[in-house]
Design an enzyme around this catalytic site. Structure first.
Site, PDB file in Angstrom:
ATOM      1  N   PHE A 172      -0.505  -9.461  -6.655  1.00 35.70           N
ATOM      2  CA  PHE A 172      -0.334 -11.132  -5.908  1.00 35.70           C
ATOM      3  C   PHE A 172      -0.537 -12.281  -6.836  1.00 35.70           C
ATOM      4  O   PHE A 172       0.029 -13.283  -6.393  1.00 35.70           O
ATOM      5  CB  PHE A 172      -0.827 -10.980  -4.362  1.00 35.70           C
ATOM      6  CG  PHE A 172      -2.565 -10.797  -4.846  1.00 35.70           C
ATOM      7  CD1 PHE A 172      -3.025 -12.891  -5.292  1.00 35.70           C
ATOM      8  CD2 PHE A 172      -3.549 -10.019  -4.920  1.00 35.70           C
ATOM      9  CE1 PHE A 172      -4.141 -12.453  -4.563  1.00 35.70           C
ATOM     10  CE2 PHE A 172      -4.290 -10.279  -4.986  1.00 35.70           C
ATOM     11  CZ  PHE A 172      -5.091 -11.569  -5.016  1.00 35.70           C
ATOM     12  N   LYS A 196       9.310  -4.130  -8.050  1.00 35.79           N
ATOM     13  CA  LYS A 196       8.432  -4.177  -6.727  1.00 35.79           C
ATOM     14  C   LYS A 196       7.509  -4.998  -6.759  1.00 35.79           C
ATOM     15  O   LYS A 196       6.664  -5.689  -6.941  1.00 35.79           O
ATOM     16  CB  LYS A 196       8.356  -2.865  -5.996  1.00 35.79           C
ATOM     17  CG  LYS A 196       8.090  -3.036  -4.600  1.00 35.79           C
ATOM     18  CD  LYS A 196       6.819  -2.541  -4.813  1.00 35.79           C
ATOM     19  CE  LYS A 196       5.536  -2.680  -4.791  1.00 35.79           C
ATOM     20  NZ  LYS A 196       4.938  -4.158  -3.929  1.00 35.79           N
ATOM     21  N   GLU A 199       3.803  -7.916  -2.275  1.00 35.37           N
ATOM     22  CA  GLU A 199       4.049  -7.348  -0.550  1.00 35.37           C
ATOM     23  C   GLU A 199       3.450  -8.412  -0.135  1.00 35.37           C
ATOM     24  O   GLU A 199       3.363  -9.376   1.049  1.00 35.37           O
ATOM     25  CB  GLU A 199       3.401  -6.216   0.029  1.00 35.37           C
ATOM     26  CG  GLU A 199       2.164  -5.877   0.362  1.00 35.37           C
ATOM     27  CD  GLU A 199       1.934  -5.011  -1.230  1.00 35.37           C
ATOM     28  OE1 GLU A 199       2.746  -5.418  -1.450  1.00 35.37           O
ATOM     29  OE2 GLU A 199       1.018  -4.478  -1.403  1.00 35.37           O
ATOM     30  N   LYS A 200       2.564  -9.390  -0.736  1.00 37.47           N
ATOM     31  CA  LYS A 200       1.724 -10.860  -0.208  1.00 37.47           C
ATOM     32  C   LYS A 200       2.592 -11.807  -0.302  1.00 37.47           C
ATOM     33  O   LYS A 200       2.145 -12.735   0.120  1.00 37.47           O
ATOM     34  CB  LYS A 200      -0.180 -10.646  -0.989  1.00 37.47           C
ATOM     35  CG  LYS A 200      -0.868  -9.259  -0.399  1.00 37.47           C
ATOM     36  CD  LYS A 200      -2.341  -9.260  -0.661  1.00 37.47           C
ATOM     37  CE  LYS A 200      -3.003  -7.956  -0.648  1.00 37.47           C
ATOM     38  NZ  LYS A 200      -2.790  -7.152  -1.358  1.00 37.47           N
ATOM     39  N   SER A 249      -4.895  -3.592  -9.978  1.00 40.97           N
ATOM     40  CA  SER A 249      -5.856  -3.129  -9.762  1.00 40.97           C
ATOM     41  C   SER A 249      -6.499  -1.624 -10.795  1.00 40.97           C
ATOM     42  O   SER A 249      -4.857  -0.982 -10.705  1.00 40.97           O
ATOM     43  CB  SER A 249      -5.495  -2.730  -8.426  1.00 40.97           C
ATOM     44  OG  SER A 249      -5.363  -1.738  -7.716  1.00 40.97           O
ATOM     45  N   CYS A 304      -6.840 -12.488 -13.454  1.00 40.52           N
ATOM     46  CA  CYS A 304      -7.330 -11.221 -14.220  1.00 40.52           C
ATOM     47  C   CYS A 304      -8.350 -11.208 -15.980  1.00 40.52           C
ATOM     48  O   CYS A 304      -9.120 -11.051 -15.915  1.00 40.52           O
ATOM     49  CB  CYS A 304      -6.259 -10.317 -14.801  1.00 40.52           C
ATOM     50  SG  CYS A 304      -5.378 -10.754 -16.225  1.00 40.52           S
ATOM     51  N   GLU A 404     -15.153  -5.647  -9.842  1.00 39.49           N
ATOM     52  CA  GLU A 404     -14.586  -7.183 -10.180  1.00 39.49           C
ATOM     53  C   GLU A 404     -14.642  -7.638  -8.250  1.00 39.49           C
ATOM     54  O   GLU A 404     -13.831  -7.095  -7.744  1.00 39.49           O
ATOM     55  CB  GLU A 404     -13.531  -7.058 -10.595  1.00 39.49           C
ATOM     56  CG  GLU A 404     -12.751  -7.616 -11.304  1.00 39.49           C
ATOM     57  CD  GLU A 404     -10.550  -7.119 -11.441  1.00 39.49           C
ATOM     58  OE1 GLU A 404     -10.572  -6.516 -10.471  1.00 39.49           O
ATOM     59  OE2 GLU A 404     -10.326  -7.851 -12.265  1.00 39.49           O
TER      60      GLU A 404
HETATM   61  P1  NAD Z   1      -3.158  -4.102  -6.669  1.00 40.14           P
HETATM   62  O1  NAD Z   1      -3.771  -3.335  -7.099  1.00 40.14           O
HETATM   63  O2  NAD Z   1      -4.186  -3.850  -4.815  1.00 40.14           O
HETATM   64  O3  NAD Z   1      -1.963  -4.084  -5.746  1.00 40.14           O
HETATM   65  C1  NAD Z   1      -0.782  -4.435  -7.140  1.00 40.14           C
HETATM   66  C2  NAD Z   1       0.522  -3.497  -6.650  1.00 40.14           C
HETATM   67  O4  NAD Z   1       0.475  -2.152  -6.795  1.00 40.14           O
HETATM   68  C3  NAD Z   1       1.307  -4.043  -5.706  1.00 40.14           C
HETATM   69  O5  NAD Z   1       2.803  -3.865  -5.860  1.00 40.14           O
HETATM   70  C4  NAD Z   1       1.067  -3.078  -4.674  1.00 40.14           C
HETATM   71  O6  NAD Z   1       1.652  -2.968  -2.952  1.00 40.14           O
HETATM   72  C5  NAD Z   1       0.599  -1.829  -4.831  1.00 40.14           C
HETATM   73  N1  NAD Z   1      -0.124  -1.154  -5.082  1.00 40.14           N
HETATM   74  C6  NAD Z   1      -1.842  -1.200  -4.602  1.00 40.14           C
HETATM   75  N2  NAD Z   1      -2.039   0.173  -4.214  1.00 40.14           N
HETATM   76  C7  NAD Z   1      -1.325   0.636  -4.145  1.00 40.14           C
HETATM   77  C8  NAD Z   1      -1.566   2.336  -4.320  1.00 40.14           C
HETATM   78  N3  NAD Z   1      -2.493   2.808  -3.534  1.00 40.14           N
HETATM   79  N4  NAD Z   1      -0.225   3.234  -4.273  1.00 40.14           N
HETATM   80  C9  NAD Z   1       0.405   2.988  -4.546  1.00 40.14           C
HETATM   81  N5  NAD Z   1       0.568   0.884  -5.424  1.00 40.14           N
HETATM   82  C10 NAD Z   1      -0.484   0.526  -4.773  1.00 40.14           C
HETATM   83  O7  NAD Z   1      -3.379  -5.649  -7.283  1.00 40.14           O
HETATM   84  P2  NAD Z   1      -3.850  -6.930  -6.902  1.00 40.14           P
HETATM   85  O8  NAD Z   1      -4.521  -6.843  -6.357  1.00 40.14           O
HETATM   86  O9  NAD Z   1      -2.219  -7.340  -5.838  1.00 40.14           O
HETATM   87  O10 NAD Z   1      -3.766  -8.127  -7.653  1.00 40.14           O
HETATM   88  C11 NAD Z   1      -5.467  -7.978  -8.229  1.00 40.14           C
HETATM   89  C12 NAD Z   1      -5.821  -7.032  -9.381  1.00 40.14           C
HETATM   90  O11 NAD Z   1      -4.629  -7.365 -10.602  1.00 40.14           O
HETATM   91  C13 NAD Z   1      -6.954  -7.278  -9.824  1.00 40.14           C
HETATM   92  O12 NAD Z   1      -7.436  -6.183  -9.911  1.00 40.14           O
HETATM   93  C14 NAD Z   1      -6.585  -7.832 -11.175  1.00 40.14           C
HETATM   94  O13 NAD Z   1      -7.590  -7.508 -12.111  1.00 40.14           O
HETATM   95  C15 NAD Z   1      -5.475  -7.397 -11.267  1.00 40.14           C
HETATM   96  N6  NAD Z   1      -5.027  -8.269 -12.814  1.00 40.14           N
HETATM   97  C16 NAD Z   1      -4.926  -7.634 -13.852  1.00 40.14           C
HETATM   98  C17 NAD Z   1      -4.215  -8.780 -14.811  1.00 40.14           C
HETATM   99  C18 NAD Z   1      -3.598  -8.143 -16.041  1.00 40.14           C
HETATM  100  O14 NAD Z   1      -2.480  -8.553 -17.414  1.00 40.14           O
HETATM  101  N7  NAD Z   1      -5.032  -6.930 -16.513  1.00 40.14           N
HETATM  102  C19 NAD Z   1      -3.063  -9.152 -14.478  1.00 40.14           C
HETATM  103  C20 NAD Z   1      -3.039 -10.205 -13.435  1.00 40.14           C
HETATM  104  C21 NAD Z   1      -3.517  -9.176 -11.480  1.00 40.14           C
END
Ligand code: NAD
Length: 518
Positions: A172, A196, A199-200, A249, A304, A404
């Site tokens: 998101f 994909k 969703e937020k 994440s 991140c 984090e």
């Molecule tokens: P998230 O993992 O909750 O969601 C990311 C995506 O994964 C979404 O599209 C979501 O629908 C999907 N998803 C979430 N849980 C899932 C599951 N259990 N099974 C299958 N799909 C699932 O992450 P977020 O809260 O949207 O983003 C924040 C996180 O992203 C932080 O940890 C941040 O550090 C990380 N991030 C990393 C980078 C990088 O380049 N390293 C860049 C941006 C964000």
């Protein structure tokens, strides 16, 4: 639902401020070149985090719709891969122009759905735009290699070919930049794509896709399916998808890495972080304080590459006093307000989690120098706001250090020596980024050599490389071996074919032995 009517309606609704008398628009999928309303039985509300208004509703795409998107991508692949690279580049040239023209609209959508300030939303788009610009030079980026006369009359050359259908799963926190890390590189290499979005805040992805189509991307080359875990699992399991780009994440990233790898896909998975800034006593005071504020509290800490932990070598007190003073002056309000420094965090749940982690720091013995938890923002009383928060005297065993936090919380630690500071950083499981603030070249060099993190800043708080390099997080912040964008990004979206050719006019005799160079 009329397919083509959805586009303007969706965008018009997204771009105007929502009024409670209107039904929120449903975010369309993009399948085979048409923006289509999903037949899903469940939708999720996309909520403006500054007001709690429902901006739109995002579908939990049905399995049939998902399969239709993959099938459209598969059908579009043969002709797209054979489209001249110069034509594919020109689509990107036009795309970057359209992104520039629509920057304000995109930024308003990002601020409305994600909460970050308008200025920061422009930065979000611009950092993605740079990847599109880079993709405009794909002809030279994807060149192969050639060695003539490897044996008499025999030459060998290699070419980089697209993989087929690729997919991207987004977080998101950067609704424009991260989709733009993915599909522009993938499609300019000749692949087709299923995206994909988070969703937020799915709006920016849909708007970008619309611009990409207007730029000339043929039907089916880029498809969008919305949803959550089920859609993600369908991506991991589908045999037609060859590669998956993920950002988000660690919980989701490691699940996707394992599940998609079990199906033989290649995966690049960028995940969580805990980035440290090390401040040496000789650091420039003003520049360092400004860097710490910007990198700790910018985007309400939801980057991140946020610098969420500071390790002061020597006494931290003089630094912390000044940090608190300056942090108090930051303006927390809705991201569309012209003087906003920090917007809200993404959701009520995120706010609760961040507040819990702040409290855990206090309970574990850290000192709360600045507490942003009870902030009330006039005019936006329902928003998920947290003001800048500073915890001091934090140690490596505390939960607020190990987790984090992903909010506007700066965790401060003290080290008695530079070596101790390096040791603290290297013991942390994450390895996205790290920065040092110093006037000493020797100290900076030692830091660069010894720190186990993928992106190092020397007097630079957020060292995210431009797209001619790659985004190179490591340790628990990355799984896979080919990073996003840059040379590695092109390698990720292509496979190598090596050709050995013989053109000579002399007669040959039969030999069943393994051919060797003659
Ligand atoms: P998230 O993992 O909750 O969601 C990311 C995506 O994964 C979404 O599209 C979501 O629908 C999907 N998803 C979430 N849980 C899932 C599951 N259990 N099974 C299958 N799909 C699932 O992450 P977020 O809260 O949207 O983003 C924040 C996180 O992203 C932080 O940890 C941040 O550090 C990380 N991030 C990393 C980078 C990088 O380049 N390293 C860049 C941006 C964000």
């Amino acid at each position: 639902q009329g397919k083509n009517n959805l586009r303007p309606r969706f965008l018009r609704c997204l771009l105007s401020t929502m009024s409670s008398t209107h039904q929120p628009p449903r975010v369309p999928n993009l399948i085979g070149g048409s923006f289509v309303d999903s037949q899903a039985s469940s939708h999720i509300d996309v909520i403006n985090p500054a007001t709690q208004e429902v901006v739109s509703q995002v579908p939990l795409t049905t399995n049939e719709e998902f399969k239709a998107a993959v099938s459209a991508a598969k059908q579009a692949f043969p002709s797209w891969r054979n489209t001249p690279i110069t034509t594919r580049q020109r689509v990107m040239l036009k795309f970057q122009e359209l992104i520039r023209k629509n920057m304000d609209k995109l930024a308003l959508n990002i601020t409305t759905e994600q909460g970050k300030t308008l200025k920061d939303a422009h930065g979000d788009i611009f950092r993605g735009l740079e990847v599109v610009e880079h993709a405009c030079g794909m002809a030279t980026l994807q060149m192969g290699e050639y060695v003539p006369n490897v044996s008499n009359g025999v030459d060998t050359y290699s070419v980089r070919e697209p993989l087929g259908v690729c997919a991207g799963i987004c977080p998101f926190n950067f609704p424009a930049m991260i989709p733009l890390w993915m599909f522009p590189i993938a499609v300019t290499c000749g692949n087709t794509f299923v995206l994909k979005p988070s969703e937020k805040d799915p709006g920016a992805s849909v708007m970008l896709a619309e611009l990409a189509m207007e730029a000339g991307l043929p039907n089916g080359v880029l498809n969008i399916v919305h949803g959550t875990n089920d859609t993600v699992n369908a991506i991991c399991d589908d045999d037609n998808i060859r590669a998956v780009s993920f950002v988000g994440s660690n919980t989701a990233g490691m699940h996707i890495y394992a599940r998609a790898a079990a199906k033989g896909k290649r995966i690049q998975s960028n995940m969580g972080a805990k980035n440290h800034g090390v401040v040496l006593p000789d650091a420039n005071v003003d520049a360092t304080l400004n860097a710490l504020l910007a990198a700790g509290f910018g985007a309400a800490g939801q980057r991140c590459m946020a610098l969420s932990t500071v390790v002061f070598v020597g006494s931290s007190k003089p630094w912390e006093d000044k940090l608190v003073e300056r942090a108090k002056a930051l303006k927390v309000t809705c991201g569309t307000e012209p003087d906003a420094d920090l917007g809200p965090v993404i959701s009520k749940q995120a706010k609760e989690r961040i507040c819990r982690l702040i409290q855990s720091g206090v309970d574990d013995g850290a000192k709360l120098l600045l507490d942003g938890r009870n902030i009330v923002v006039p005019g936006y009383e329902k928003g998920n706001f947290i003001g800048p928060t500073i915890l001091s005297g934090v140690t490596a065993d505390m939960e607020c250090y190990k987790e984090e936090i992903f909010g506007p919380v700066l965790v401060c630690m003290e080290a008695s020596s530079f070596d101790e500071a390096i040791d603290i950083l290297n013991r942390n499981k994450y390895g996205n980024g790290a920065a040092i603030f110093t006037a000493s070249g020797a100290a900076a060099r030692k830091f660069q050599m010894e720190i186990e993190a993928g992106q190092i800043g020397i007097n630079v708080p957020i060292p995210v490389p431009l797209p001619f390099f790659s985004f190179t997080g490591n340790k628990a912040s990355f799984a896979g071996d080919l990073n996003f964008y840059g040379k590695a990004g092109v390698d990720f979206f292509t496979q190598i074919k090596t050709v050995t050719q013989q053109w000579k006019d002399i007669p040959t005799s039969v030999s069943l032995a393994m051919p060797t160079s003659q």
